[in-house]
Design an enzyme around this catalytic site. Structure first.
Site, PDB file in Angstrom:
ATOM      1  N   GLU A 320      15.146  68.959  20.716  1.00 19.04           N
ATOM      2  CA  GLU A 320      14.134  70.046  20.558  1.00 19.04           C
ATOM      3  C   GLU A 320      12.894  69.346  20.751  1.00 19.04           C
ATOM      4  O   GLU A 320      12.553  68.489  20.022  1.00 19.04           O
ATOM      5  CB  GLU A 320      14.491  70.713  19.218  1.00 19.04           C
ATOM      6  CG  GLU A 320      15.751  71.436  19.152  1.00 19.04           C
ATOM      7  CD  GLU A 320      15.540  72.296  17.714  1.00 19.04           C
ATOM      8  OE1 GLU A 320      16.506  73.038  17.731  1.00 19.04           O
ATOM      9  OE2 GLU A 320      14.918  71.808  16.907  1.00 19.04           O
ATOM     10  N   CYS A 321      12.004  69.826  21.767  1.00 13.10           N
ATOM     11  CA  CYS A 321      10.616  69.354  21.752  1.00 13.10           C
ATOM     12  C   CYS A 321      10.544  67.891  21.737  1.00 13.10           C
ATOM     13  O   CYS A 321      10.533  67.192  22.626  1.00 13.10           O
ATOM     14  CB  CYS A 321       9.797  70.094  20.608  1.00 13.10           C
ATOM     15  SG  CYS A 321       8.313  70.174  20.959  1.00 13.10           S
ATOM     16  N   GLY A 322       9.988  67.576  20.568  1.00 11.76           N
ATOM     17  CA  GLY A 322      10.069  65.828  20.459  1.00 11.76           C
ATOM     18  C   GLY A 322      11.335  65.087  20.831  1.00 11.76           C
ATOM     19  O   GLY A 322      11.116  64.004  21.360  1.00 11.76           O
TER      20      GLY A 322
END
Length: 433
Positions: A320-322
């Site tokens: 997720e994301c990072g």
């Protein structure tokens, strides 16, 4: 108050961001804890950083409440559970009281929670009464009272109090010489702030608080304890979660749900070049700040080799994301320096000077939509074709790309796992998504 009798509850809100909601919520939480109260704090909407600070203030996990992402019934359950265990419940709002759809005001009205309005009084006096009455009457909402923030003196606080008319001034807090520093995703992580405990104690010392007005608030009735879910599709499986200064954005409810579904959770630190644990059956790479740790992630060859090996052996991976940024080919930071990442997902991540994604989204899956949000300052440049896109809650428009390669699911999207347990189980089992 005897355990299980209910709890005093307020929603701490303001006319806008920057008024001091988090500071006041933290000060109240720490003050009540020091008075011997059992305190639970919640945060409206999607947020990771504020809950970390508020957890330090109250000594208990801070969960998110949102009528869309979390759902009304789950919000009701969590509030009722807190009322069974605590004497005081503080719910920190998001942005302005009426901002968003659903807003913090909608949440307050749904559950009959009185609003405690935080007013930045640093540049006003009698006008505070007009602002407080406007916040109360616009919705309307039930107004518990006001906390005047950044007051200059006792006389200043008295002027604010006189202007409120029939709204009580429950508290006031003077201007702070020291403030928690900011970062592009919000407050910095509390563990990075020196003397955070002393800062919280200082806030608790400085806040003027009307105990009689607080004790006049109604009690929120507790709910009976709910049985654990019978379905445990992740029983016997071990999920490895990356956790260090680069991977920190995990909803407490997400970890709880994985355990309720039967998973055993273990943690590892890519920044320390720890590899994916050998006994892992799946890997969760949450969001965080990889852009601040490019050199360490580039040097972490054992970690990079291990995540590629895990994917090659078919382990389900949720990034997720990072977490997605850390498994791209490379990451270019705000200074223009490129750092080699794990190279599992073809593409280059480039930090941007302005916000690149923000808002509530839903990710389509074979088990229905998984709700959550997005908030990032980078872009992903890739020739890969997304297998899906999230849908923006606000207008139904196309949102974030979702890449699905083998058992890997990667996106800027942060999922709120309890919104669709079946979809979450499928991701971590590597089932059709």
């Amino acid at each position: 108050m005897a355990a299980g009798c209910g709890a005093r509850v307020v929603l701490v809100a303001a006319m806008a961001s920057g008024q001091g909601k988090t500071t006041v919520t933290a000060a109240l939480a720490r003050r009540l804890v020091r008075a011997g109260k059992r305190v639970r704090v919640f945060k409206c909407g999607p947020d990771f950083i504020d809950p970390m600070l508020l957890e330090r203030a109250c000594g208990a996990p801070v969960h998110n409440l949102d009528l869309w992402m979390v759902g009304a019934e789950e919000c009701r359950r969590r509030l009722g559970e807190a009322a069974r265990e605590a004497d005081a419940i503080l719910v920190e709002g998001v942005m302005g009281l009426y901002d968003g759809a659903p807003s913090a005001a909608d949440l307050a009205r749904e559950f009959g929670i009185p609003v405690l309005a935080v007013l930045d009084a640093s540049a006003m006096a009698q006008t505070a009464g007009a602002v407080a009455q406007g916040l109360r009457d616009y919705g309307p909402v039930q107004m518990a009272g006001v906390v005047a923030n950044r007051v200059a003196s006792a006389g200043h606080a008295a002027m604010v109090k006189a202007s409120l008319r029939d709204i009580p001034l429950i508290g006031s807090l003077p201007r702070q010489d020291k403030r928690l520093p900011k970062r592009h995703l919000g407050l910095v992580v509390p563990g990075e702030v020196e003397e955070v405990e002393q800062m919280l104690d200082s806030l608790a010392d400085q806040i003027e608080f009307d105990d009689a007005a607080w004790n006049a608030l109604p009690l929120l009735a507790p709910l009976p304890e709910q049985p654990a879910p019978a379905d445990r599709p992740l029983a016997g499986r071990t999920i490895a979660i990356a956790r260090d200064a680069s991977f920190i954005f995990v909803y407490p409810a997400n970890a709880e749900l994985l355990q309720q579904l039967g998973a055993r959770l273990v943690y590892f630190a890519p920044l320390d070049d720890e590899p994916v644990p050998a006994d892992a059956d799946a890997v969760y790479l949450p969001g965080g700040y990889p852009e601040l740790h490019g050199p360490a992630l580039e040097k972490a060859t054992r970690w990079r080799d291990s995540i590629r090996d895990a994917h090659a052996h078919g382990l389900p991976i949720v990034a997720e994301c990072g977490g997605m940024m850390a498994i791209a080919d490379g990451l270019t930071d705000k200074q223009g320096q490129r750092w080699q990442m794990a190279g599992l997902l073809q593409g280059e991540v480039v930090m941007q000077p302005r916000l690149a994604g923000l808002g509530m989204h839903a990710m389509p899956t074979a088990q229905g939509e998984l709700r959550g949000h997005t908030f990032h300052y980078s872009t992903m440049r890739s020739d890969l074709v997304p297998q899906a896109h999230t849908v923006k809650q606000r207008d139904g428009a196309q949102g974030e790309a979702v890449f699905r390669i083998g058992a890997l699911t990667a996106s800027y999207f942060h999922g709120y796992f309890p919104s669709n347990p079946a979809a979450v189980a499928a991701m971590f089992l590597g089932a059709p998504r």
